[in-house]
Design an enzyme around this catalytic site. Structure first.
Site, PDB file in Angstrom:
ATOM      1  N   SER A 231      31.828  41.195  42.952  1.00 22.82           N
ATOM      2  CA  SER A 231      31.614  39.781  42.606  1.00 22.82           C
ATOM      3  C   SER A 231      31.792  39.645  41.100  1.00 22.82           C
ATOM      4  O   SER A 231      31.551  40.613  40.361  1.00 22.82           O
ATOM      5  CB  SER A 231      30.185  39.369  42.976  1.00 22.82           C
ATOM      6  OG  SER A 231      29.860  38.121  42.376  1.00 22.82           O
TER       7      SER A 231
ATOM      8  N   TYR B  82      21.312  40.980  42.322  1.00 23.97           N
ATOM      9  CA  TYR B  82      22.626  40.949  42.985  1.00 23.97           C
ATOM     10  C   TYR B  82      23.713  41.363  41.990  1.00 23.97           C
ATOM     11  O   TYR B  82      24.569  42.205  42.288  1.00 23.97           O
ATOM     12  CB  TYR B  82      22.861  39.525  43.505  1.00 23.97           C
ATOM     13  CG  TYR B  82      24.225  39.273  44.109  1.00 23.97           C
ATOM     14  CD1 TYR B  82      24.543  39.761  45.369  1.00 23.97           C
ATOM     15  CD2 TYR B  82      25.180  38.509  43.429  1.00 23.97           C
ATOM     16  CE1 TYR B  82      25.786  39.502  45.939  1.00 23.97           C
ATOM     17  CE2 TYR B  82      26.418  38.245  43.986  1.00 23.97           C
ATOM     18  CZ  TYR B  82      26.720  38.749  45.244  1.00 23.97           C
ATOM     19  OH  TYR B  82      27.952  38.494  45.804  1.00 23.97           O
TER      20      TYR B  82
ATOM     21  N   LYS C  60      26.242  44.552  42.144  1.00 17.48           N
ATOM     22  CA  LYS C  60      27.711  44.435  42.183  1.00 17.48           C
ATOM     23  C   LYS C  60      28.343  45.201  41.004  1.00 17.48           C
ATOM     24  O   LYS C  60      29.446  45.736  41.127  1.00 17.48           O
ATOM     25  CB  LYS C  60      28.126  42.962  42.175  1.00 17.48           C
ATOM     26  CG  LYS C  60      27.751  42.211  43.466  1.00 17.48           C
ATOM     27  CD  LYS C  60      28.440  42.788  44.692  1.00 17.48           C
ATOM     28  CE  LYS C  60      28.237  41.942  45.934  1.00 17.48           C
ATOM     29  NZ  LYS C  60      28.911  42.464  47.118  1.00 17.48           N
TER      30      LYS C  60
HETATM   31  N1  LIG Z   1      31.067  33.710  49.081  1.00 14.20           N
HETATM   32  C1  LIG Z   1      31.087  33.972  47.790  1.00 14.20           C
HETATM   33  O1  LIG Z   1      31.118  33.059  46.941  1.00 14.20           O
HETATM   34  C2  LIG Z   1      31.129  35.393  47.295  1.00 14.20           C
HETATM   35  C3  LIG Z   1      31.483  35.615  45.965  1.00 14.20           C
HETATM   36  C4  LIG Z   1      31.539  36.915  45.489  1.00 14.20           C
HETATM   37  C5  LIG Z   1      31.267  37.968  46.340  1.00 14.20           C
HETATM   38  N2  LIG Z   1      30.918  37.724  47.640  1.00 14.20           N
HETATM   39  C6  LIG Z   1      30.643  38.890  48.499  1.00 14.20           C
HETATM   40  O2  LIG Z   1      31.439  38.808  49.658  1.00 14.20           O
HETATM   41  C7  LIG Z   1      30.781  39.478  50.724  1.00 14.20           C
HETATM   42  C8  LIG Z   1      30.804  38.590  51.969  1.00 14.20           C
HETATM   43  O3  LIG Z   1      30.159  37.374  51.667  1.00 14.20           O
HETATM   44  P1  LIG Z   1      30.465  36.029  52.468  1.00 14.20           P
HETATM   45  O4  LIG Z   1      30.403  34.955  51.457  1.00 14.20           O
HETATM   46  O5  LIG Z   1      31.651  36.153  53.301  1.00 14.20           O
HETATM   47  O6  LIG Z   1      29.161  35.948  53.388  1.00 14.20           O
HETATM   48  P2  LIG Z   1      28.915  35.280  54.824  1.00 14.20           P
HETATM   49  O7  LIG Z   1      29.792  34.123  55.039  1.00 14.20           O
HETATM   50  O8  LIG Z   1      27.451  35.091  54.903  1.00 14.20           O
HETATM   51  O9  LIG Z   1      29.382  36.437  55.844  1.00 14.20           O
HETATM   52  C9  LIG Z   1      28.719  37.667  55.824  1.00 14.20           C
HETATM   53  C10 LIG Z   1      29.207  38.520  56.962  1.00 14.20           C
HETATM   54  O10 LIG Z   1      28.596  39.803  56.864  1.00 14.20           O
HETATM   55  C11 LIG Z   1      27.713  40.027  57.965  1.00 14.20           C
HETATM   56  N3  LIG Z   1      26.522  40.667  57.407  1.00 14.20           N
HETATM   57  C12 LIG Z   1      25.618  40.136  56.563  1.00 14.20           C
HETATM   58  N4  LIG Z   1      24.698  41.037  56.250  1.00 14.20           N
HETATM   59  C13 LIG Z   1      25.008  42.182  56.903  1.00 14.20           C
HETATM   60  C14 LIG Z   1      24.437  43.459  57.004  1.00 14.20           C
HETATM   61  N5  LIG Z   1      23.307  43.772  56.340  1.00 14.20           N
HETATM   62  N6  LIG Z   1      25.021  44.384  57.784  1.00 14.20           N
HETATM   63  C15 LIG Z   1      26.157  44.098  58.467  1.00 14.20           C
HETATM   64  N7  LIG Z   1      26.760  42.892  58.425  1.00 14.20           N
HETATM   65  C16 LIG Z   1      26.189  41.945  57.645  1.00 14.20           C
HETATM   66  C17 LIG Z   1      27.473  38.635  58.574  1.00 14.20           C
HETATM   67  O11 LIG Z   1      27.201  38.669  59.968  1.00 14.20           O
HETATM   68  P3  LIG Z   1      25.666  38.810  60.495  1.00 14.20           P
HETATM   69  O12 LIG Z   1      24.868  37.786  59.770  1.00 14.20           O
HETATM   70  O13 LIG Z   1      25.759  38.620  61.967  1.00 14.20           O
HETATM   71  O14 LIG Z   1      25.268  40.206  60.124  1.00 14.20           O
HETATM   72  C18 LIG Z   1      28.844  37.989  58.326  1.00 14.20           C
HETATM   73  O15 LIG Z   1      29.790  38.438  59.274  1.00 14.20           O
HETATM   74  C19 LIG Z   1      29.398  39.853  50.217  1.00 14.20           C
HETATM   75  O16 LIG Z   1      29.394  41.204  49.809  1.00 14.20           O
HETATM   76  C20 LIG Z   1      29.216  38.956  48.995  1.00 14.20           C
HETATM   77  O17 LIG Z   1      28.369  39.534  48.040  1.00 14.20           O
HETATM   78  C21 LIG Z   1      30.840  36.462  48.134  1.00 14.20           C
END
Ligand SMILES: NC(=O)c1ccc[n+]([C@@H]2O[C@H](COP(=O)([O-])OP(=O)(O)OC[C@H]3O[C@@H](n4cnc5c(N)ncnc54)[C@H](OP(=O)(O)O)[C@@H]3O)[C@@H](O)[C@H]2O)c1
Length: 254
Positions: free
Chosen positions: A146, A159, A163
């Site tokens: 991130s 967080y 990261k």
């Molecule tokens: N969205 C952003 O703005 C952003 C920016 C920078 C980095 N990121 C990073 O991108 C990654 C994905 O984020 P996202 O925004 O796509 O989140 P999201 O929409 O909430 O999706 C998260 C996914 O991961 C699964 N998950 C969550 N916790 C888990 C765990 N402990 N074990 C296994 N599966 C898990 C969830 O399914 P279940 O809930 O069924 O487990 C879902 O499939 C993360 O590492 C986050 O830090 C996101």
């Protein structure tokens, strides 16, 4: 996608953690679209099954479990090997950010949980993927970090620290796993997913105003970057963190 519309098989196989929705789903979609077979993970079994069907059950399997659970990590790697016979690419995407507030008052047990999910899990999956396939056959690993890992991130400090650790883990693994395996990270800014909803819901235009490219990210933006970092086009790239942020960091100099 119907069977007739499926692209020719690339011969490659990927494991994408946390991929029933959001960025992980976007990554899995990009890899399936170029012909990879993919194993996706997530905690909620029903959501995972739905994602497998949407992505195409001919080429995708789901293994439900928590990313930090060592038995789940082993099961995901073993079932991928059983189903597809190889495991070229790992995308460590599952992550958590359960708290918002000053780091001075952070519950240290919560800090441990953030590290367990965001950093130790990624290392566990990397170890298992390395031993099961990559150390003899090569491949690539992509860690979804991130921009919070590149600069201070007020109110999401633990967080951000996790990261930053993931970015250093990327470099450590890149050094240790070379020349067989390339290891890179992606550092997204805000991508429109459930995880980031609170940052833009009801005020998306305002939230996007500071992005030089004029919009927030969508999962396919990260899918494209992950596809690049797991392709031959990036064969001489390792240990890097690709910032995918709509130009947001350009503001740092203003
Ligand atoms: N969205 C952003 O703005 C952003 C920016 C920078 C980095 N990121 C990073 O991108 C990654 C994905 O984020 P996202 O925004 O796509 O989140 P999201 O929409 O909430 O999706 C998260 C996914 O991961 C699964 N998950 C969550 N916790 C888990 C765990 N402990 N074990 C296994 N599966 C898990 C969830 O399914 P279940 O809930 O069924 O487990 C879902 O499939 C993360 O590492 C986050 O830090 C996101």
């Amino acid at each position: 996608m119907t069977s007739a519309e499926l692209p020719p098989l690339s011969g490659k196989v990927a494991l994408v953690t946390g991929a029933s929705r959001g960025i992980g789903y976007g990554v899995a979609e990009a890899l399936v679209a170029r012909g990879d077979r993919v194993c996706i993970t997530g905690r909620n079994e029903d959501a995972l099954k739905e994602a497998v069907v949407k992505l195409g059950a001919e080429r995708v399997i789901g293994v439900a479990g928590k990313a930090h659970d060592l038995d789940h990590q082993s099961e995901a790697v073993e079932r991928t090997m059983e189903a597809f016979g190889r495991l070229d690419h790992l995308v460590n995407n599952a992550g958590t950010n359960p708290v918002f507030g000053p780091i001075a008052d952070l519950d240290l047990n919560v800090a441990r949980k953030v590290f367990e999910t965001n950093v130790i899990s990624a290392l566990g999956f990397a170890q298992k993927t390395w031993h099961a396939w990559q150390k003899d056959n090569g491949g690539a690993i992509v860690n979804i970090a991130s921009i919070a890992g590149l600069a201070p991130s007020p109110f999401i400090g633990a967080y951000g620290v996790s990261k930053a650790a993931m970015i250093n883990l990327t470099q450590q693994l890149a050094h240790e796993f070379a020349p067989k395996v390339r290891v890179n990270a992606i550092a997204p800014a805000v991508v429109k997913t459930k995880f980031a909803q609170a940052l833009y819901e009801g005020r998306e235009e305002e939230a996007a105003a500071s992005y030089p490219l004029g919009r927030l990210g969508v999962p396919s933006d990260i899918g494209g970057a992950a596809a690049f970092l797991t392709s031959a086009q990036s064969d001489w790239v390792t240990g890097q963190t690709l910032v995918v942020d709509g130009g947001l960091f350009l503001n740092a100099g203003v």
